[in-house]
Scaffold this active site. Structure first.
Site, PDB file in Angstrom:
ATOM      1  N   TYR A  71     -16.297   4.132   6.386  1.00 22.96           N
ATOM      2  CA  TYR A  71     -14.836   4.011   6.530  1.00 22.96           C
ATOM      3  C   TYR A  71     -14.413   4.461   7.935  1.00 22.96           C
ATOM      4  CZ  TYR A  71      -9.893   5.335   6.099  1.00 22.96           C
ATOM      5  OH  TYR A  71      -8.539   5.496   6.317  1.00 22.96           O
ATOM      6  N   THR A 114      -9.310   1.307   2.056  1.00 15.02           N
ATOM      7  CA  THR A 114      -9.176   2.763   2.158  1.00 15.02           C
ATOM      8  C   THR A 114      -9.979   3.556   1.125  1.00 15.02           C
ATOM      9  OG1 THR A 114      -7.217   2.703   0.753  1.00 15.02           O
ATOM     10  CG2 THR A 114      -6.840   2.638   3.138  1.00 15.02           C
ATOM     11  N   THR A 173      -6.971   6.951  11.292  1.00 15.90           N
ATOM     12  CA  THR A 173      -7.294   8.079  10.417  1.00 15.90           C
ATOM     13  C   THR A 173      -7.954   9.259  11.132  1.00 15.90           C
ATOM     14  OG1 THR A 173      -8.708   8.694   8.537  1.00 15.90           O
ATOM     15  CG2 THR A 173      -9.468   6.871   9.864  1.00 15.90           C
ATOM     16  N   ASP A 174      -7.803  10.424  10.536  1.00 17.83           N
ATOM     17  CA  ASP A 174      -8.514  11.631  10.984  1.00 17.83           C
ATOM     18  C   ASP A 174     -10.033  11.497  10.784  1.00 17.83           C
ATOM     19  OD1 ASP A 174      -8.028  11.522   8.216  1.00 17.83           O
ATOM     20  OD2 ASP A 174      -8.147  13.691   7.972  1.00 17.83           O
ATOM     21  N   ALA A 231      -5.595  -1.936   5.093  1.00 18.29           N
ATOM     22  CA  ALA A 231      -6.940  -1.383   5.324  1.00 18.29           C
ATOM     23  C   ALA A 231      -7.692  -1.321   4.002  1.00 18.29           C
ATOM     24  CB  ALA A 231      -6.833   0.022   5.927  1.00 18.29           C
ATOM     25  N   GLY A 236       0.834  -1.205   0.000  1.00 23.15           N
ATOM     26  CA  GLY A 236       0.000   0.000   0.000  1.00 23.15           C
ATOM     27  C   GLY A 236       0.866   1.251   0.000  1.00 23.15           C
ATOM     28  N   LYS A 274     -12.914   2.098  10.876  1.00 26.15           N
ATOM     29  CA  LYS A 274     -11.564   2.347  11.390  1.00 26.15           C
ATOM     30  C   LYS A 274     -11.612   2.581  12.907  1.00 26.15           C
ATOM     31  CE  LYS A 274      -8.088   2.882   9.559  1.00 26.15           C
ATOM     32  NZ  LYS A 274      -6.973   1.910   9.323  1.00 26.15           N
TER      33      LYS A 274
HETATM   34  N1  LIG Z   1      -4.206   7.261   2.323  1.00 24.29           N
HETATM   35  C1  LIG Z   1      -4.595   8.175   3.195  1.00 24.29           C
HETATM   36  O1  LIG Z   1      -4.818   9.355   2.866  1.00 24.29           O
HETATM   37  C2  LIG Z   1      -4.769   7.814   4.631  1.00 24.29           C
HETATM   38  C3  LIG Z   1      -4.611   6.517   5.115  1.00 24.29           C
HETATM   39  N2  LIG Z   1      -4.845   6.250   6.452  1.00 24.29           N
HETATM   40  C4  LIG Z   1      -4.630   4.912   6.985  1.00 24.29           C
HETATM   41  O2  LIG Z   1      -3.271   4.567   6.761  1.00 24.29           O
HETATM   42  C5  LIG Z   1      -3.143   3.162   6.539  1.00 24.29           C
HETATM   43  C6  LIG Z   1      -2.393   2.938   5.230  1.00 24.29           C
HETATM   44  O3  LIG Z   1      -3.158   3.523   4.193  1.00 24.29           O
HETATM   45  P1  LIG Z   1      -2.667   3.476   2.682  1.00 24.29           P
HETATM   46  O4  LIG Z   1      -1.282   2.986   2.614  1.00 24.29           O
HETATM   47  O5  LIG Z   1      -3.038   4.749   2.061  1.00 24.29           O
HETATM   48  O6  LIG Z   1      -3.654   2.356   2.134  1.00 24.29           O
HETATM   49  P2  LIG Z   1      -3.588   1.591   0.737  1.00 24.29           P
HETATM   50  O7  LIG Z   1      -4.994   1.386   0.318  1.00 24.29           O
HETATM   51  O8  LIG Z   1      -2.628   2.244  -0.178  1.00 24.29           O
HETATM   52  O9  LIG Z   1      -2.948   0.210   1.175  1.00 24.29           O
HETATM   53  C7  LIG Z   1      -3.623  -0.705   1.956  1.00 24.29           C
HETATM   54  C8  LIG Z   1      -2.972  -2.054   1.755  1.00 24.29           C
HETATM   55  O10 LIG Z   1      -3.718  -3.004   2.538  1.00 24.29           O
HETATM   56  C9  LIG Z   1      -3.877  -4.170   1.756  1.00 24.29           C
HETATM   57  N3  LIG Z   1      -5.073  -4.882   2.193  1.00 24.29           N
HETATM   58  C10 LIG Z   1      -6.364  -4.558   1.942  1.00 24.29           C
HETATM   59  N4  LIG Z   1      -7.188  -5.470   2.460  1.00 24.29           N
HETATM   60  C11 LIG Z   1      -6.392  -6.386   3.067  1.00 24.29           C
HETATM   61  C12 LIG Z   1      -6.649  -7.588   3.757  1.00 24.29           C
HETATM   62  N5  LIG Z   1      -7.896  -8.025   3.944  1.00 24.29           N
HETATM   63  N6  LIG Z   1      -5.605  -8.305   4.247  1.00 24.29           N
HETATM   64  C13 LIG Z   1      -4.343  -7.889   4.042  1.00 24.29           C
HETATM   65  N7  LIG Z   1      -4.023  -6.759   3.371  1.00 24.29           N
HETATM   66  C14 LIG Z   1      -5.047  -6.033   2.889  1.00 24.29           C
HETATM   67  C15 LIG Z   1      -4.025  -3.670   0.329  1.00 24.29           C
HETATM   68  O11 LIG Z   1      -3.733  -4.693  -0.572  1.00 24.29           O
HETATM   69  P3  LIG Z   1      -4.584  -4.824  -1.936  1.00 24.29           P
HETATM   70  O12 LIG Z   1      -4.511  -3.489  -2.585  1.00 24.29           O
HETATM   71  O13 LIG Z   1      -3.875  -5.914  -2.663  1.00 24.29           O
HETATM   72  O14 LIG Z   1      -5.963  -5.190  -1.505  1.00 24.29           O
HETATM   73  C16 LIG Z   1      -3.011  -2.527   0.295  1.00 24.29           C
HETATM   74  O15 LIG Z   1      -1.749  -2.978  -0.102  1.00 24.29           O
HETATM   75  C17 LIG Z   1      -4.566   2.616   6.583  1.00 24.29           C
HETATM   76  O16 LIG Z   1      -4.826   2.142   7.859  1.00 24.29           O
HETATM   77  C18 LIG Z   1      -5.443   3.829   6.320  1.00 24.29           C
HETATM   78  O17 LIG Z   1      -6.715   3.674   6.910  1.00 24.29           O
HETATM   79  C19 LIG Z   1      -5.208   7.227   7.329  1.00 24.29           C
HETATM   80  C20 LIG Z   1      -5.397   8.505   6.894  1.00 24.29           C
HETATM   81  C21 LIG Z   1      -5.127   8.919   5.537  1.00 24.29           C
HETATM   82  C1  LIG Z   2     -10.346  15.062  -7.217  1.00 24.02           C
HETATM   83  C2  LIG Z   2     -10.984  16.204  -6.439  1.00 24.02           C
HETATM   84  C3  LIG Z   2     -11.030  16.155  -5.061  1.00 24.02           C
HETATM   85  N1  LIG Z   2     -11.577  17.170  -4.350  1.00 24.02           N
HETATM   86  C4  LIG Z   2     -11.597  17.147  -2.866  1.00 24.02           C
HETATM   87  C5  LIG Z   2     -12.984  16.938  -2.266  1.00 24.02           C
HETATM   88  C6  LIG Z   2     -13.037  15.505  -1.858  1.00 24.02           C
HETATM   89  O1  LIG Z   2     -13.789  15.226  -0.709  1.00 24.02           O
HETATM   90  C7  LIG Z   2     -11.587  15.128  -1.662  1.00 24.02           C
HETATM   91  C8  LIG Z   2     -11.379  13.761  -2.160  1.00 24.02           C
HETATM   92  O2  LIG Z   2     -10.014  13.463  -2.314  1.00 24.02           O
HETATM   93  P1  LIG Z   2      -9.474  12.060  -1.925  1.00 24.02           P
HETATM   94  O3  LIG Z   2     -10.175  11.019  -2.742  1.00 24.02           O
HETATM   95  O4  LIG Z   2      -7.993  12.071  -1.913  1.00 24.02           O
HETATM   96  O5  LIG Z   2     -10.028  12.049  -0.445  1.00 24.02           O
HETATM   97  P2  LIG Z   2     -10.426  10.947   0.547  1.00 24.02           P
HETATM   98  O6  LIG Z   2     -10.533   9.604  -0.062  1.00 24.02           O
HETATM   99  O7  LIG Z   2     -11.573  11.438   1.310  1.00 24.02           O
HETATM  100  O8  LIG Z   2      -9.099  10.969   1.431  1.00 24.02           O
HETATM  101  C9  LIG Z   2      -9.081  10.321   2.642  1.00 24.02           C
HETATM  102  O9  LIG Z   2      -8.560   9.016   2.467  1.00 24.02           O
HETATM  103  C10 LIG Z   2      -8.685   8.227   3.627  1.00 24.02           C
HETATM  104  C11 LIG Z   2      -8.067   6.883   3.349  1.00 24.02           C
HETATM  105  C12 LIG Z   2      -8.266   8.904   4.865  1.00 24.02           C
HETATM  106  O10 LIG Z   2      -8.052   8.234   5.877  1.00 24.02           O
HETATM  107  C13 LIG Z   2      -8.323  10.401   4.962  1.00 24.02           C
HETATM  108  O11 LIG Z   2      -7.327  10.936   5.797  1.00 24.02           O
HETATM  109  C14 LIG Z   2      -8.246  11.095   3.638  1.00 24.02           C
HETATM  110  O12 LIG Z   2      -6.921  11.185   3.168  1.00 24.02           O
HETATM  111  O13 LIG Z   2     -10.815  16.065  -2.424  1.00 24.02           O
HETATM  112  C15 LIG Z   2     -12.103  18.256  -5.015  1.00 24.02           C
HETATM  113  O14 LIG Z   2     -12.613  19.187  -4.380  1.00 24.02           O
HETATM  114  N2  LIG Z   2     -12.061  18.311  -6.383  1.00 24.02           N
HETATM  115  C16 LIG Z   2     -11.536  17.319  -7.126  1.00 24.02           C
HETATM  116  O15 LIG Z   2     -11.529  17.381  -8.391  1.00 24.02           O
END
Ligand SMILES: NC(=O)C1=CN([C@@H]2O[C@H](COP(=O)(O)OP(=O)(O)OC[C@H]3O[C@@H](n4cnc5c(N)ncnc54)[C@H](OP(=O)(O)O)[C@@H]3O)[C@@H](O)[C@H]2O)C=CC1
Ligand SMILES: Cc1cn([C@H]2C[C@H](O)[C@@H](COP(=O)(O)OP(=O)(O)O[C@H]3O[C@@H](C)C(=O)[C@@H](O)[C@H]3O)O2)c(=O)[nH]c1=O
Length: 288
Positions: free
Chosen positions: A131, A68, A107-108, A66, A10, A135
């Site tokens: 979500y 996500t 997550t926030d 996760a 991820g 979480k």
């Molecule tokens: N991205 C963001 O903006 C934010 C992320 N977070 C949290 O941070 C953490 C990391 O997020 P991020 O790296 O972005 O997430 P990603 O979606 O990029 O990565 C998640 C990884 O988890 C794997 N996964 C999903 N389901 C399972 C499962 N059942 N068993 C084992 N592995 C699994 C996925 O594999 P596959 O793709 O092959 O299913 C993927 O590689 C998460 O806990 C997320 O909630 C918090 C705030 C913001």
């Molecule tokens: C692409 C786009 C996004 N947006 C804004 C509004 C929208 O709610 C937000 C969506 O962007 P994202 O898809 O990156 O947002 P989102 O999936 O809601 O991102 C979240 O992901 C999960 C996993 C978390 O845990 C959070 O912290 C947060 O990072 O961006 C616009 O206003 N215009 C656009 O054209």
């Protein structure tokens, strides 16, 4: 110290598996990093999770796995809870049985966004989306099961691996004349490489409990997009819109900025402002 990263393919997992060995070398603290992708550990399956973790016998498990896709969670509620809540529980149980410390990433979006200042660790979670609720259930499971835990809440992550808000906005800027972005939702963008550095402190100082970690400062999605275009020198008409005019399945918080004072006080390390981190990221990986 032997560290197992779950969810290593991820966005964050990938960044950790590349960054931690490097930090361990520069900090001269030996670390062995083991990676488990989704094909190697299925966290929704308790016995598979236990057996896979038992094979590696880690001192620390960092759970980055996760579901996500925030909007997809709204219509895949079973999967959201299976991965984000039960999966977190299975990892915590395995950690407890194998005497491993668990660092769980959250997550926030566990907050409702009604507060008009940044959220700290003692604020009451009240998630608005599937979500966020799944979480939060994962956090609760980790706290109940394994006293040897750290929960790290992060927000708006972007890095080298996988698409994120920055890459999405850049693509839109190159494809369209007008890009409409939400101006009335606020948060703390976080550069994955900076987060890895912060997690190094969490590991090496053995921090326990809940911590909020994000780059310093707060912005709206609109302000973030404006800075992305300014730094990338992309001329585009950026239109500010209200959240109610951006149609998406999930309800997301109006304010989910994170107060990271607890982390700063525990480590003496303050994360740099989000603008500096963004500039660094764009220079390194996008504007080459
Ligand atoms: N991205 C963001 O903006 C934010 C992320 N977070 C949290 O941070 C953490 C990391 O997020 P991020 O790296 O972005 O997430 P990603 O979606 O990029 O990565 C998640 C990884 O988890 C794997 N996964 C999903 N389901 C399972 C499962 N059942 N068993 C084992 N592995 C699994 C996925 O594999 P596959 O793709 O092959 O299913 C993927 O590689 C998460 O806990 C997320 O909630 C918090 C705030 C913001
Ligand atoms: C692409 C786009 C996004 N947006 C804004 C509004 C929208 O709610 C937000 C969506 O962007 P994202 O898809 O990156 O947002 P989102 O999936 O809601 O991102 C979240 O992901 C999960 C996993 C978390 O845990 C959070 O912290 C947060 O990072 O961006 C616009 O206003 N215009 C656009 O054209």
């Amino acid at each position: 110290m032997k560290i197992l990263i779950i969810g290593s393919n991820g966005a964050l997992g990938w960044e950790l598996r590349n960054g931690l060995p490097h930090l361990s070398e520069t900090e001269k603290q030996p670390l062995s990093v083991i990676c488990a992708s989704h094909s190697q550990i299925e966290i929704t399956n308790a016995s598979n999770t236990f057996e896979a973790i038992a094979r590696t016998m880690p001192d620390v498990i960092i759970n980055c796995a996760a579901f996500t896709d925030v909007d997809a969670c709204e219509t895949n509620i079973g999967k959201a809870y299976a991965v984000n809540a039960d999966g977190a529980k299975n990892v915590a149980l395995a950690g407890k049985n194998l005497h491993a410390r668990v660092i769980h990433i959250s997550t926030d979006y566990v907050f409702d966004g009604a507060k008009n200042t940044p959220y700290n660790e003692t604020d009451l979670p009240r998630p608005l989306s599937v979500y966020g609720r799944s979480k939060r259930a994962g956090e609760e499971a980790v706290q109940e099961i394994n006293g040897n835990y750290t929960i790290i809440r992060i927000s708006r992550l972007y890095g080298q691996h996988k698409s994120n808000f920055v890459t999405k906005i850049l693509h839109l800027g190159l494809e369209k004349h007008v890009v409409s972005v939400v101006t009335d939702q606020f948060g703390s963008p976080t550069y994955a490489a900076d987060l890895v550095h912060a997690l190094w402190y969490v590991l090496s100082l053995d921090l326990h409990g809940i911590y909020h970690i994000a780059n310093d400062g707060i912005c709206s999605w609109y302000e973030w997009a404006r800075e992305i275009f300014r730094l990338s020198n992309i001329q585009v008409s950026l239109q500010s819109i209200k959240a109610e005019d951006f149609k998406r399945a999930a309800t997301v918080p109006q304010n989910s900025s994170l107060n990271c004072t607890k982390f700063v006080q525990a480590t003496g390390h303050k994360m740099r402002p989000w603008q500096e981190a963004l500039e660094d990221y764009l220079k390194k990986y996008v504007l080459r």
